[in-house]
Design an enzyme around this catalytic site. Structure first.
Site, PDB file in Angstrom:
ATOM      1  N   TYR A  63      10.847  -5.717   3.616  1.00 35.63           N
ATOM      2  CA  TYR A  63       9.619  -4.833   4.409  1.00 35.63           C
ATOM      3  C   TYR A  63      10.427  -3.383   3.192  1.00 35.63           C
ATOM      4  O   TYR A  63      10.771  -2.569   3.619  1.00 35.63           O
ATOM      5  CB  TYR A  63       9.954  -4.516   5.694  1.00 35.63           C
ATOM      6  CG  TYR A  63       8.992  -2.981   6.233  1.00 35.63           C
ATOM      7  CD1 TYR A  63       8.047  -3.113   5.970  1.00 35.63           C
ATOM      8  CD2 TYR A  63       9.945  -2.504   7.384  1.00 35.63           C
ATOM      9  CE1 TYR A  63       7.472  -2.443   6.662  1.00 35.63           C
ATOM     10  CE2 TYR A  63       8.628  -1.393   8.060  1.00 35.63           C
ATOM     11  CZ  TYR A  63       7.796  -1.023   7.458  1.00 35.63           C
ATOM     12  OH  TYR A  63       7.076   0.180   7.233  1.00 35.63           O
ATOM     13  N   TYR A  78       2.927  -8.022  14.391  1.00 36.03           N
ATOM     14  CA  TYR A  78       3.146  -8.420  15.682  1.00 36.03           C
ATOM     15  C   TYR A  78       2.575  -9.612  16.932  1.00 36.03           C
ATOM     16  O   TYR A  78       2.575  -9.391  17.693  1.00 36.03           O
ATOM     17  CB  TYR A  78       2.070  -6.691  16.596  1.00 36.03           C
ATOM     18  CG  TYR A  78       3.245  -5.619  16.062  1.00 36.03           C
ATOM     19  CD1 TYR A  78       3.946  -5.458  14.470  1.00 36.03           C
ATOM     20  CD2 TYR A  78       3.947  -4.686  17.139  1.00 36.03           C
ATOM     21  CE1 TYR A  78       4.663  -4.037  14.688  1.00 36.03           C
ATOM     22  CE2 TYR A  78       4.512  -3.608  17.124  1.00 36.03           C
ATOM     23  CZ  TYR A  78       4.542  -3.502  15.345  1.00 36.03           C
ATOM     24  OH  TYR A  78       5.167  -2.430  14.932  1.00 36.03           O
ATOM     25  N   HIS A  89       4.077   4.035  18.097  1.00 39.66           N
ATOM     26  CA  HIS A  89       4.556   4.252  16.916  1.00 39.66           C
ATOM     27  C   HIS A  89       3.663   5.219  16.629  1.00 39.66           C
ATOM     28  O   HIS A  89       3.377   6.490  17.173  1.00 39.66           O
ATOM     29  CB  HIS A  89       3.940   3.025  16.195  1.00 39.66           C
ATOM     30  CG  HIS A  89       4.584   3.317  14.563  1.00 39.66           C
ATOM     31  ND1 HIS A  89       4.462   3.766  13.850  1.00 39.66           N
ATOM     32  CD2 HIS A  89       4.564   1.915  14.142  1.00 39.66           C
ATOM     33  CE1 HIS A  89       4.515   2.916  12.519  1.00 39.66           C
ATOM     34  NE2 HIS A  89       5.208   1.613  13.107  1.00 39.66           N
ATOM     35  N   ASP A  99       2.888   8.219  14.034  1.00 37.43           N
ATOM     36  CA  ASP A  99       1.747   8.829  13.081  1.00 37.43           C
ATOM     37  C   ASP A  99       2.114   8.926  11.697  1.00 37.43           C
ATOM     38  O   ASP A  99       0.993   8.865  10.810  1.00 37.43           O
ATOM     39  CB  ASP A  99       1.088   9.877  13.745  1.00 37.43           C
ATOM     40  CG  ASP A  99       1.952  11.069  13.503  1.00 37.43           C
ATOM     41  OD1 ASP A  99       2.901  10.842  12.852  1.00 37.43           O
ATOM     42  OD2 ASP A  99       1.329  12.120  13.628  1.00 37.43           O
ATOM     43  N   ASP A 101      16.809 -12.300 -29.768  1.00 36.58           N
ATOM     44  CA  ASP A 101      17.932 -12.622 -28.564  1.00 36.58           C
ATOM     45  C   ASP A 101      19.059 -13.911 -28.896  1.00 36.58           C
ATOM     46  O   ASP A 101      18.786 -14.589 -28.692  1.00 36.58           O
ATOM     47  CB  ASP A 101      16.099 -13.236 -27.689  1.00 36.58           C
ATOM     48  CG  ASP A 101      17.279 -13.884 -26.784  1.00 36.58           C
ATOM     49  OD1 ASP A 101      19.044 -13.612 -26.202  1.00 36.58           O
ATOM     50  OD2 ASP A 101      17.048 -14.077 -25.489  1.00 36.58           O
TER      51      ASP A 101
HETATM   52  C1  SPV Z   1      16.102 -14.540 -20.566  1.00 38.91           C
HETATM   53  O1  SPV Z   1      15.386 -13.959 -19.881  1.00 38.91           O
HETATM   54  O2  SPV Z   1      16.581 -14.134 -21.851  1.00 38.91           O
HETATM   55  C2  SPV Z   1      16.028 -15.936 -20.857  1.00 38.91           C
HETATM   56  C3  SPV Z   1      15.859 -17.035 -19.738  1.00 38.91           C
HETATM   57  O3  SPV Z   1      17.783 -16.369 -20.853  1.00 38.91           O
HETATM   58  S1  SPV Z   1      14.465 -17.663 -21.711  1.00 38.91           S
HETATM   59  O4  SPV Z   1      13.779 -16.781 -21.999  1.00 38.91           O
HETATM   60  O5  SPV Z   1      14.130 -18.496 -20.513  1.00 38.91           O
HETATM   61  O6  SPV Z   1      15.581 -18.664 -21.922  1.00 38.91           O
HETATM   62 MG    MG Z   2      18.428 -15.201 -21.903  1.00 38.28          MG
END
Ligand code: SPV
Ligand code: MG
Length: 435
Positions: free
Chosen positions: A47, A79, A93, A95, A208
């Site tokens: 919640y 509930y 409760h 409103d 990356d």
């Molecule tokens: C990321 O999200 O950067 C990860 C997970 O390291 S993966 O891309 O699956 O390697």
């Molecule tokens: Mg990663």
């Protein structure tokens, strides 16, 4: 002594009692003996009222209100259970049922009461400046570094699976913070956020490969922290050299991040979903253990977690190698194990979890079901998984939508055709709350 007075029931999901609660109780007393249900921790989480007090403390808080007949624990936000058993003559409760999740609860209450002829009393919700301030401060407190940082470990003890969604900006942070689904039986939302290296880099148009430096990644964390309260799990890539990793640990702790996950690769890191299609080198067990230990030694708070990520299945080194590493990394101090796979089927992940759990019932297991995405959280839970990370879906959802909008404008030389697929300007300007 049993009384013949009517029973008036109300549920509290709060850490503090303010005038609004007291007004409600005063109103309730006019109808009979007041019984208060205190919502249990795991349901408070669903919640988005993360409890800062224990259930016992919250019970004591309610007991201090004069003239309460009884205080019980309500185990479900809906509930049905408690009401079917207690059969109160009235449920009372405020409103203030405007949010979708509240409407669902209201419907549920009415249907349960209808079954035996109980009545719902709705009293005007007290919403003065003082109460607004208290409510706001309660939420903002959750964003403070100490409280946020400790929240992941607490969640691991409170709920069976910590559902974690990728975020890479303030806006995606808001989506993780505020998205709620509610139907007649359930209300649910994400528990934690993952700051993915893949998405943080992609958002910046970079590969990356640990190219986006820590200073920049910390800025992403800060953007997210400024507008959210949920705990953060940070993708630390390889963690770099141990001498640098110790500084990263200290910085993350200080900011209020709950956990860092580092992967057992060395040299130029590429994204795991490439597997062996690109050259990637796994670190030696002992060397990676030294990095984990260095991080644990540098850590100052009890609650920060260093989670070791094993790339043996990604790099096709076999199950035995993955398990050997898992136990070695745990023994070196890792607070959790992340096991990754890029197969379409979850078999090797489940085999790993079963074999690891046969020897270790405690250490949290983290998984990232990006490629084996048909498996559900319940199935993963049954194999001992504690944290499920949806690692890249928000970014992947945004990219095609943005590209379509750009193409449509180019094609039609105007924005009219795409407009109906876009969020209205009115919604955009009201999406962000102001203080
Ligand atoms: C990321 O999200 O950067 C990860 C997970 O390291 S993966 O891309 O699956 O390697
Ligand atoms: Mg990663």
């Amino acid at each position: 002594m049993k009384s013949d007075n009517p029973i008036v029931y109300t549920c509290f999901c709060t850490d503090i009692i303010h005038d609004g609660h007291l007004n409600l109780i005063n109103e309730a007393k006019k109808y009979g003996d007041v019984v208060v249900g205190v919502l249990c921790d795991s349901e408070m989480v669903k919640y988005n009222r993360f409890p800062l007090k224990t259930t016992e403390e919250r019970i004591e808080l309610v007991k201090e209100i004069p003239d309460i007949k009884d205080v019980i624990v309500q185990n479900k936000i809906m509930y049905d259970d408690v009401v079917s058993e207690l059969k109160p003559d009235y449920i009372i409760h405020g409103d203030n049922w405007s949010e979708e999740s509240m409407k669902v609860i209201r419907r549920n209450i009415i249907s349960v009461l209808d079954k035996y002829g109980g009545k719902l009393i709705e009293v005007p919700y007290t919403f003065n400046e003082k109460i607004q301030k208290v409510d706001r401060q309660m939420r903002e407190k959750l964003a403070m570094p100490e409280l946020r940082r400790a929240r992941l470990r607490k969640l691991l003890n409170m709920i069976p699976v910590v559902k974690t969604i990728e975020v890479h900006s303030g806006l995606t942070g808001l989506i993780a913070e505020k998205t709620v689904v509610a139907d007649d039986e359930h209300i649910d939302q994400f528990d934690a956020m993952w700051i993915s290296s893949l998405c943080d880099s992609t958002e910046k148009g970079k590969p990356d490969i640990e190219l986006v430096d820590m200073t920049s990644r910390f800025r992403t964390i800060n953007d997210i922290m400024e507008v959210t309260t949920k705990p953060i799990i940070f993708d630390g890539d390889t963690g770099g050299i141990a001498e640098h990793f110790v500084y990263t640990v200290r910085s993350l702790e200080r900011m209020g991040v709950s956990a860092v996950i580092i992967e057992d690769k060395i040299g130029l890191k590429k994204n795991s979903l490439f597997g062996n299609e690109v050259k990637q080198t796994q670190d030696e067990i002992d060397h990676f253990c030294e990095k984990i230990s260095a991080g644990k030694n540098a850590q100052l708070s009890e609650d920060f977690m260093i989670i070791a990520r094993i790339e043996s299945l990604i790099l096709e080194q076999g199950m035995d190698d993955a398990l050997k590493r898992a136990f070695a990394f745990r023994d070196a101090g890792a607070d959790g194990i992340m096991i990754h796979s890029r197969r379409k089927e979850p078999d090797e992940i489940l085999e790993f979890c079963d074999k690891f759990r046969a020897e270790d019932k405690e250490t949290p297991i983290v998984v990232v079901p990006s490629s084996y995405n048909t498996i559900t959280e319940d199935e993963l839970k049954a194999h001992g998984v504690n944290i499920v990370i949806y690692a890249n879906q928000l970014l992947r959802a945004a990219f095609p939508s943005m590209q379509n909008a750009a193409k449509s404008i180019l094609k039609h030389h105007r924005a009219h055709e795409i407009d109906e697929k876009l969020l209205s300007i009115k919604k955009i300007i009201t999406l962000i709350d102001e203080l």
